[in-house]
Design a protein around this motif. Structure first.
Motif, PDB file in Angstrom:
ATOM      1  N   SER A 108      -4.611  11.918 -30.286  1.00 17.77           N
ATOM      2  CA  SER A 108      -4.591  13.201 -29.581  1.00 17.77           C
ATOM      3  C   SER A 108      -3.153  13.555 -29.257  1.00 17.77           C
ATOM      4  O   SER A 108      -2.336  12.673 -28.999  1.00 17.77           O
ATOM      5  CB  SER A 108      -5.405  13.116 -28.280  1.00 17.77           C
ATOM      6  N   TRP A 109      -2.836  14.839 -29.286  1.00 16.26           N
ATOM      7  CA  TRP A 109      -1.486  15.299 -28.991  1.00 16.26           C
ATOM      8  C   TRP A 109      -1.328  15.728 -27.532  1.00 16.26           C
ATOM      9  O   TRP A 109      -0.313  16.316 -27.170  1.00 16.26           O
ATOM     10  CB  TRP A 109      -1.117  16.473 -29.899  1.00 16.26           C
ATOM     11  N   SER A 110      -2.311  15.418 -26.701  1.00 11.82           N
ATOM     12  CA  SER A 110      -2.200  15.785 -25.279  1.00 11.82           C
ATOM     13  C   SER A 110      -2.801  14.694 -24.412  1.00 11.82           C
ATOM     14  O   SER A 110      -3.696  13.952 -24.837  1.00 11.82           O
ATOM     15  CB  SER A 110      -2.882  17.127 -24.994  1.00 11.82           C
ATOM     16  N   ARG A 111      -2.280  14.608 -23.198  1.00 13.22           N
ATOM     17  CA  ARG A 111      -2.796  13.729 -22.153  1.00 13.22           C
ATOM     18  C   ARG A 111      -2.737  14.514 -20.853  1.00 13.22           C
ATOM     19  O   ARG A 111      -1.656  14.707 -20.288  1.00 13.22           O
ATOM     20  CB  ARG A 111      -1.940  12.460 -22.023  1.00 13.22           C
ATOM     21  N   GLY A 133       3.956  24.906 -35.193  1.00 14.32           N
ATOM     22  CA  GLY A 133       3.324  24.243 -34.062  1.00 14.32           C
ATOM     23  C   GLY A 133       3.637  24.920 -32.753  1.00 14.32           C
ATOM     24  O   GLY A 133       2.760  25.067 -31.886  1.00 14.32           O
ATOM     25  N   ALA A 134       4.880  25.349 -32.576  1.00 15.09           N
ATOM     26  CA  ALA A 134       5.263  26.032 -31.331  1.00 15.09           C
ATOM     27  C   ALA A 134       4.480  27.323 -31.162  1.00 15.09           C
ATOM     28  O   ALA A 134       3.973  27.628 -30.071  1.00 15.09           O
ATOM     29  CB  ALA A 134       6.763  26.316 -31.342  1.00 15.09           C
ATOM     30  N   ARG A 135       4.370  28.107 -32.225  1.00 18.04           N
ATOM     31  CA  ARG A 135       3.624  29.369 -32.116  1.00 18.04           C
ATOM     32  C   ARG A 135       2.147  29.114 -31.843  1.00 18.04           C
ATOM     33  O   ARG A 135       1.532  29.798 -31.024  1.00 18.04           O
ATOM     34  CB  ARG A 135       3.786  30.200 -33.387  1.00 18.04           C
ATOM     35  N   SER A 136       1.576  28.121 -32.522  1.00 16.53           N
ATOM     36  CA  SER A 136       0.164  27.817 -32.318  1.00 16.53           C
ATOM     37  C   SER A 136      -0.110  27.394 -30.874  1.00 16.53           C
ATOM     38  O   SER A 136      -1.049  27.884 -30.238  1.00 16.53           O
ATOM     39  CB  SER A 136      -0.267  26.705 -33.278  1.00 16.53           C
ATOM     40  N   LEU A 137       0.713  26.489 -30.351  1.00 19.52           N
ATOM     41  CA  LEU A 137       0.510  26.032 -28.983  1.00 19.52           C
ATOM     42  C   LEU A 137       0.647  27.174 -27.991  1.00 19.52           C
ATOM     43  O   LEU A 137      -0.166  27.316 -27.068  1.00 19.52           O
ATOM     44  CB  LEU A 137       1.512  24.921 -28.660  1.00 19.52           C
ATOM     45  N   ALA A 138       1.663  28.010 -28.183  1.00 18.12           N
ATOM     46  CA  ALA A 138       1.854  29.136 -27.270  1.00 18.12           C
ATOM     47  C   ALA A 138       0.681  30.099 -27.324  1.00 18.12           C
ATOM     48  O   ALA A 138       0.197  30.584 -26.283  1.00 18.12           O
ATOM     49  CB  ALA A 138       3.150  29.864 -27.616  1.00 18.12           C
ATOM     50  N   ARG A 139       0.196  30.397 -28.507  1.00 19.89           N
ATOM     51  CA  ARG A 139      -0.931  31.320 -28.645  1.00 19.89           C
ATOM     52  C   ARG A 139      -2.162  30.812 -27.923  1.00 19.89           C
ATOM     53  O   ARG A 139      -2.848  31.569 -27.222  1.00 19.89           O
ATOM     54  CB  ARG A 139      -1.255  31.517 -30.136  1.00 19.89           C
ATOM     55  N   GLU A 194      -4.713  21.622 -31.407  1.00 18.98           N
ATOM     56  CA  GLU A 194      -4.811  20.464 -32.280  1.00 18.98           C
ATOM     57  C   GLU A 194      -5.808  20.693 -33.411  1.00 18.98           C
ATOM     58  O   GLU A 194      -5.551  20.320 -34.567  1.00 18.98           O
ATOM     59  CB  GLU A 194      -5.200  19.227 -31.468  1.00 18.98           C
ATOM     60  N   ALA A 195      -6.944  21.305 -33.103  1.00 18.80           N
ATOM     61  CA  ALA A 195      -7.948  21.562 -34.134  1.00 18.80           C
ATOM     62  C   ALA A 195      -7.394  22.480 -35.213  1.00 18.80           C
ATOM     63  O   ALA A 195      -7.681  22.293 -36.407  1.00 18.80           O
ATOM     64  CB  ALA A 195      -9.191  22.183 -33.501  1.00 18.80           C
ATOM     65  N   GLU A 196      -6.594  23.451 -34.828  1.00 13.60           N
ATOM     66  CA  GLU A 196      -6.018  24.375 -35.790  1.00 13.60           C
ATOM     67  C   GLU A 196      -4.971  23.699 -36.668  1.00 13.60           C
ATOM     68  O   GLU A 196      -4.913  23.936 -37.886  1.00 13.60           O
ATOM     69  CB  GLU A 196      -5.381  25.552 -35.061  1.00 13.60           C
ATOM     70  N   LEU A 197      -4.149  22.848 -36.088  1.00 13.92           N
ATOM     71  CA  LEU A 197      -2.959  22.353 -36.776  1.00 13.92           C
ATOM     72  C   LEU A 197      -3.148  21.036 -37.519  1.00 13.92           C
ATOM     73  O   LEU A 197      -2.433  20.762 -38.484  1.00 13.92           O
ATOM     74  CB  LEU A 197      -1.820  22.208 -35.760  1.00 13.92           C
ATOM     75  N   ARG A 198      -4.087  20.200 -37.083  1.00 18.05           N
ATOM     76  CA  ARG A 198      -4.140  18.835 -37.611  1.00 18.05           C
ATOM     77  C   ARG A 198      -4.324  18.765 -39.132  1.00 18.05           C
ATOM     78  O   ARG A 198      -3.646  17.956 -39.793  1.00 18.05           O
ATOM     79  CB  ARG A 198      -5.210  18.017 -36.891  1.00 18.05           C
ATOM     80  N   PRO A 199      -5.183  19.568 -39.759  1.00 20.28           N
ATOM     81  CA  PRO A 199      -5.286  19.471 -41.226  1.00 20.28           C
ATOM     82  C   PRO A 199      -3.965  19.752 -41.938  1.00 20.28           C
ATOM     83  O   PRO A 199      -3.627  19.094 -42.931  1.00 20.28           O
ATOM     84  CB  PRO A 199      -6.349  20.520 -41.572  1.00 20.28           C
ATOM     85  N   TYR A 200      -3.227  20.718 -41.452  1.00 18.43           N
ATOM     86  CA  TYR A 200      -1.915  21.055 -42.008  1.00 18.43           C
ATOM     87  C   TYR A 200      -0.947  19.885 -41.859  1.00 18.43           C
ATOM     88  O   TYR A 200      -0.234  19.522 -42.800  1.00 18.43           O
ATOM     89  CB  TYR A 200      -1.410  22.299 -41.275  1.00 18.43           C
ATOM     90  N   ILE A 201      -0.945  19.254 -40.686  1.00 17.55           N
ATOM     91  CA  ILE A 201      -0.062  18.120 -40.435  1.00 17.55           C
ATOM     92  C   ILE A 201      -0.419  16.934 -41.315  1.00 17.55           C
ATOM     93  O   ILE A 201       0.462  16.272 -41.889  1.00 17.55           O
ATOM     94  CB  ILE A 201      -0.123  17.717 -38.945  1.00 17.55           C
ATOM     95  N   GLU A 202      -1.694  16.644 -41.454  1.00 15.24           N
ATOM     96  CA  GLU A 202      -2.107  15.496 -42.255  1.00 15.24           C
ATOM     97  C   GLU A 202      -1.696  15.662 -43.716  1.00 15.24           C
ATOM     98  O   GLU A 202      -1.295  14.695 -44.369  1.00 15.24           O
ATOM     99  CB  GLU A 202      -3.614  15.293 -42.119  1.00 15.24           C
ATOM    100  N   ALA A 203      -1.777  16.881 -44.229  1.00 17.42           N
ATOM    101  CA  ALA A 203      -1.340  17.139 -45.605  1.00 17.42           C
ATOM    102  C   ALA A 203       0.165  16.920 -45.736  1.00 17.42           C
ATOM    103  O   ALA A 203       0.641  16.339 -46.723  1.00 17.42           O
ATOM    104  CB  ALA A 203      -1.719  18.556 -46.021  1.00 17.42           C
TER     105      ALA A 203
END
Length: 354
Positions: free
Chosen positions: A275-278, A305-311, A328-337
């Protein structure tokens, strides 16, 4: 209505971009940076895909394009320095490449008038409460904020404090290297040269804006990223050991390394977290999901990532837990690739893979 107070650790690409978007959406943002001033070193950085939309949304795309390095490609060399092939410019420069100091300068210039930057300080403790998070600093007075975002790179201090030791999430890719600038002894002009060896070493050099100088990377296989925390003398010795007996211009490059005032050592590594948050802490950019320099996606990931988190924070109506989950749900597939690409790139550069 009370503004949400957000403290961002790290004044690099991810931190500055996030600060821009959050301020635009009405958040009370402060950035703390452990360096004494704006960082003005680093290789050229490239942009790919949706990163262009982020730059356009920030209103800086045209200015960024004005600093295009106009790279024409990279020559593939054998161990004697003879050309044996050619890589297109896109292999290293993406769709657009600019010197990193120019990008950093532009991001700081467009955010600094509205956002306080605290340089030469760093976070030393985080204490989470149901309604706030208390932050202690190395130099400054403690303060309470609503959210803390770690945008402070591969060895993120925020991540260590909130998530645990680096070793728990850092995956070494079997390669380390040093970067520096030197006289352009290869006569490169908006072009690069790449020489790989059967001994898991690689020499990469390129020259862009200042054709009297070239940027140099000397990479070699390593088993763990422990050298990143060692004195420069030990790092230099590790490089010299790896390149013992190499000819071509390598001895000259090793001498230039020792004389360089912009010497930089790093290991190619990735960050993997469940997870990217605590709680009230979240991570963005390399701090949360570094894909390694061999992916060529670090800058694009930071911006996207910055734009996604801010949005998602803006859309959450104060529910940071929901915002962090959606981000995280939006970005994780992109990051894993991208991380898969990073692993493949490290292997291509001679990393010692398992």
């Amino acid at each position: 209505m009370t503004q949400t107070k957000v403290l961002i650790s790290g004044a690099g690409v991810a931190g500055a971009a996030l600060a821009h978007f959050l301020h635009h959406d009405g958040f009370d943002v402060t950035v703390v940076e452990r360096a004494p001033g704006l960082r003005d070193s680093g290789y050229a950085v490239d942009f790919r895909g949706d990163a262009f939309d982020v730059l356009a949304e920030m209103g800086i795309l045209d200015e960024i394009r004005g600093h295009d390095t106009k790279m024409r490609g990279t020559a593939l060399l054998d161990t004697e320095g003879a050309a044996v092939g050619q890589l297109p410019a896109e292999a290293f420069a993406g769709e657009l490449e600019v010197p990193k100091p120019e990008l950093t300068r532009i991001l700081h210039r467009v955010t600094e008038p509205n956002i306080p930057y605290i340089f030469d300080d760093s976070i030393t403790a985080l204490t989470q409460h149901p309604d706030r998070i208390s932050v202690e600093f190395e130099r400054g007075a403690p303060r309470d904020v609503d959210l803390v975002i770690g945008a402070d790179g591969l060895f993120s201090k925020v991540r260590r404090l909130a998530f645990g030791p680096h070793e728990a999430c850092l995956r070494h890719l079997g390669m380390s290297g040093v970067g520096f600038t030197a006289d352009n002894i290869l006569s490169l002009a908006h072009s690069g040269a790449l020489r790989t060896g059967d001994d898991h070493t690689a020499v990469y050099a390129f020259s862009a804006a200042d054709t009297a100088r070239m940027s140099v990377s000397l990479s070699f296989a390593t088993d763990a990223p422990t050298l990143d925390r060692r004195p420069r003398s030990e790092q230099e010795q590790a490089v010299r050991t790896a390149f013992t007996g190499h000819k071509w211009v390598v001895p000259q490059l090793l001498d230039a390394m020792s004389a360089a005032d912009d010497f930089y050592f790093s290991s190619s590594a990735q960050i993997h977290l469940d997870s990217w948050s605590r709680g009230r802490v979240a991570l963005v950019g390399d701090a949360g999901y570094c894909a390694a320099p061999t992916a060529g996606m670090g800058t694009s990931q930071a911006l996207i990532g910055a734009r996604s988190l801010a949005r998602h924070l803006t859309a959450s109506d104060g529910d940071h837990t929901a915002a962090f989950a959606a981000y995280e749900a939006e970005l994780r597939p992109y990051i894993e690739a991208n991380q898969q690409t990073g692993r493949e790139g490290a292997a291509a550069f001679g990393a010692r893979t398992e």
